[in-house]
Write a protein that holds these residues in place. Structure first.
Motif, PDB file in Angstrom:
ATOM      1  N   LEU A 111      -5.163 -11.698   1.218  1.00 25.70           N
ATOM      2  CA  LEU A 111      -4.202 -12.679   1.730  1.00 25.70           C
ATOM      3  C   LEU A 111      -2.857 -12.618   1.004  1.00 25.70           C
ATOM      4  CD1 LEU A 111      -6.494 -15.772   2.395  1.00 25.70           C
ATOM      5  CD2 LEU A 111      -5.813 -13.957   3.970  1.00 25.70           C
ATOM      6  N   LEU A 112      -2.481 -11.420   0.581  1.00 20.50           N
ATOM      7  CA  LEU A 112      -1.127 -11.224   0.049  1.00 20.50           C
ATOM      8  C   LEU A 112      -0.119 -11.573   1.129  1.00 20.50           C
ATOM      9  CD1 LEU A 112       0.824  -9.966  -2.154  1.00 20.50           C
ATOM     10  CD2 LEU A 112       0.601  -7.832  -0.829  1.00 20.50           C
ATOM     11  N   GLN A 113       0.853 -12.435   0.843  1.00 18.96           N
ATOM     12  CA  GLN A 113       1.846 -12.796   1.849  1.00 18.96           C
ATOM     13  C   GLN A 113       2.758 -11.613   2.121  1.00 18.96           C
ATOM     14  OE1 GLN A 113       3.926 -16.462   1.158  1.00 18.96           O
ATOM     15  NE2 GLN A 113       4.878 -16.432   3.165  1.00 18.96           N
ATOM     16  N   LEU A 114       2.988 -11.355   3.391  1.00 15.96           N
ATOM     17  CA  LEU A 114       3.801 -10.226   3.825  1.00 15.96           C
ATOM     18  C   LEU A 114       5.150 -10.736   4.321  1.00 15.96           C
ATOM     19  CD1 LEU A 114       0.987  -8.335   5.758  1.00 15.96           C
ATOM     20  CD2 LEU A 114       1.768  -7.905   3.418  1.00 15.96           C
ATOM     21  N   THR A 115       6.206 -10.353   3.622  1.00 12.24           N
ATOM     22  CA  THR A 115       7.553 -10.793   3.985  1.00 12.24           C
ATOM     23  C   THR A 115       8.479  -9.593   4.045  1.00 12.24           C
ATOM     24  OG1 THR A 115       7.160 -12.877   2.807  1.00 12.24           O
ATOM     25  CG2 THR A 115       9.442 -12.349   3.394  1.00 12.24           C
ATOM     26  N   PRO A 116       9.028  -9.282   5.227  1.00 13.16           N
ATOM     27  CA  PRO A 116       8.835  -9.988   6.494  1.00 13.16           C
ATOM     28  C   PRO A 116       7.434  -9.737   7.058  1.00 13.16           C
ATOM     29  CG  PRO A 116      10.034  -7.959   6.882  1.00 13.16           C
ATOM     30  CD  PRO A 116       9.887  -8.080   5.388  1.00 13.16           C
ATOM     31  N   ALA A 117       7.099 -10.491   8.101  1.00 11.44           N
ATOM     32  CA  ALA A 117       5.828 -10.257   8.780  1.00 11.44           C
ATOM     33  C   ALA A 117       5.777  -8.810   9.275  1.00 11.44           C
ATOM     34  CB  ALA A 117       5.675 -11.220   9.953  1.00 11.44           C
ATOM     35  N   VAL A 118       4.602  -8.208   9.179  1.00 13.96           N
ATOM     36  CA  VAL A 118       4.421  -6.814   9.593  1.00 13.96           C
ATOM     37  C   VAL A 118       4.029  -6.769  11.067  1.00 13.96           C
ATOM     38  CG1 VAL A 118       3.001  -4.758   9.272  1.00 13.96           C
ATOM     39  CG2 VAL A 118       3.787  -6.061   7.289  1.00 13.96           C
ATOM     40  N   HIS A 119       4.731  -5.927  11.821  1.00 11.31           N
ATOM     41  CA  HIS A 119       4.425  -5.729  13.244  1.00 11.31           C
ATOM     42  C   HIS A 119       3.795  -4.357  13.436  1.00 11.31           C
ATOM     43  CE1 HIS A 119       6.920  -9.079  15.054  1.00 11.31           C
ATOM     44  NE2 HIS A 119       7.292  -9.098  13.788  1.00 11.31           N
ATOM     45  N   GLU A 120       2.724  -4.304  14.242  1.00 13.74           N
ATOM     46  CA  GLU A 120       2.055  -3.043  14.553  1.00 13.74           C
ATOM     47  C   GLU A 120       1.733  -2.994  16.041  1.00 13.74           C
ATOM     48  OE1 GLU A 120      -0.379  -2.881  10.284  1.00 13.74           O
ATOM     49  OE2 GLU A 120      -1.431  -3.273  12.163  1.00 13.74           O
ATOM     50  N   PHE A 121       1.729  -1.790  16.603  1.00 11.68           N
ATOM     51  CA  PHE A 121       1.309  -1.600  17.986  1.00 11.68           C
ATOM     52  C   PHE A 121       0.039  -0.757  18.031  1.00 11.68           C
ATOM     53  CE2 PHE A 121       5.927  -2.219  18.969  1.00 11.68           C
ATOM     54  CZ  PHE A 121       5.778  -3.295  19.821  1.00 11.68           C
ATOM     55  N   TYR A 122      -0.844  -1.115  18.968  1.00 13.02           N
ATOM     56  CA  TYR A 122      -2.053  -0.343  19.225  1.00 13.02           C
ATOM     57  C   TYR A 122      -2.153  -0.106  20.726  1.00 13.02           C
ATOM     58  CZ  TYR A 122      -3.280  -1.479  14.436  1.00 13.02           C
ATOM     59  OH  TYR A 122      -3.257  -1.605  13.067  1.00 13.02           O
ATOM     60  N   TYR A 123      -2.470   1.134  21.091  1.00 17.00           N
ATOM     61  CA  TYR A 123      -2.608   1.496  22.503  1.00 17.00           C
ATOM     62  C   TYR A 123      -3.943   0.985  23.017  1.00 17.00           C
ATOM     63  CZ  TYR A 123      -3.156   4.448  26.654  1.00 17.00           C
ATOM     64  OH  TYR A 123      -3.361   4.906  27.930  1.00 17.00           O
TER      65      TYR A 123
END
Length: 240
Positions: A111-123
């Motif tokens: 639960l490490l805070q991610l800044t900025p929020a990480v965006h990912e795409f999956y097909y």
């Protein structure tokens, strides 16, 4: 009165039917839980109704914030009526805190805070186990263009802010979530699919316990009491 007609698609958690209105779809939420891309599958009585009610509350909150969605109404405890969309064949994942595959891949603290929020795409492909895809791969393979990816990124950030506020108000931490989008007949891009503990990670801020499908994935106990807790808290806040 709107009538359900032929089955268009049967998924892991929902069945999608056409209606006698070509612009409206009839979506039935199933009493089924799946994990590992459908390899683990169990029937759980009452799960569909819980997911439907949670999705309804969250879609209403997102819509009230001005974010376009496919949601129309919830006529009964198993059914959502939605605008017909041509779905973008991508899952857009937003991560506010490190968990799941992200934590394992990068060996971060839980639960490490991610800044900025990480965006990912999956097909979206069951046959390929929904592989990760970056922007250039998506564009090169014709799944979406640059403008669509930019719009999804911006809408995902807006949804993130709304969901964070909704859950924080009821003592729940939004860890990460998956969104899907589609185009309406007029070309408008809208948030689609569902918003439920099936496609997000939620943690009780007071106890640190999971309030999502990880309970099922990890065999930590019955799922419906967990989803009922999420629903009860959201309904309580909605009545304030």
């Amino acid at each position: 009165m709107l009538k359900k007609t032929e089955l268009l698609y049967s998924g892991k958690a929902k069945d999608v039917f056409a209606t006698d209105d070509p612009a409206v779809l009839w979506v039935t939420y199933k009493d089924q839980a799946t994990a590992l891309n459908g390899k683990k599958k169990v029937q759980i009585s009452g799960k569909g109704a819980l997911n439907l009610q949670i999705s309804t509350l969250l879609f209403k909150g997102v819509g009230a914030a001005g974010i376009p969605t496919h949601y129309l109404s919830t006529p009964d405890d198993q059914t959502m009526l939605c605008q017909r969309c041509e779905m973008v064949p991508l899952e857009a994942v937003v991560r506010d805190f490190a968990s799941g595959s992200f934590q394992r891949k990068f060996q971060t603290a839980p639960l490490l805070q991610l800044t900025p929020a990480v965006h990912e795409f999956y097909y979206k492909s069951d046959a390929l186990d929904d592989p990760f895809a970056n922007d250039e791969q998506i564009i090169a393979l014709g799944w979406a263009n640059r403008a669509t990816l930019t719009a999804i990124h911006e809408l995902s950030n807006q949804v993130n802010l709304v969901l964070q506020a909704q859950f924080s108000a009821v003592g729940i931490k939004l860890v990460d979530f998956k969104l899907e989008f589609g185009w309406l007949a007029d070309g408008a891009l809208v948030l689609a699919d569902e918003l439920s503990p099936d496609n997000m990670r939620l943690v009780d801020e007071a106890t640190g316990e999971s309030l999502d499908k990880d309970v099922f994935r990890k065999g930590q106990g019955p799922l419906t009491p967990v989803y009922q807790t999420v629903l009860d808290r959201l309904k309580g806040a909605a009545h304030v």
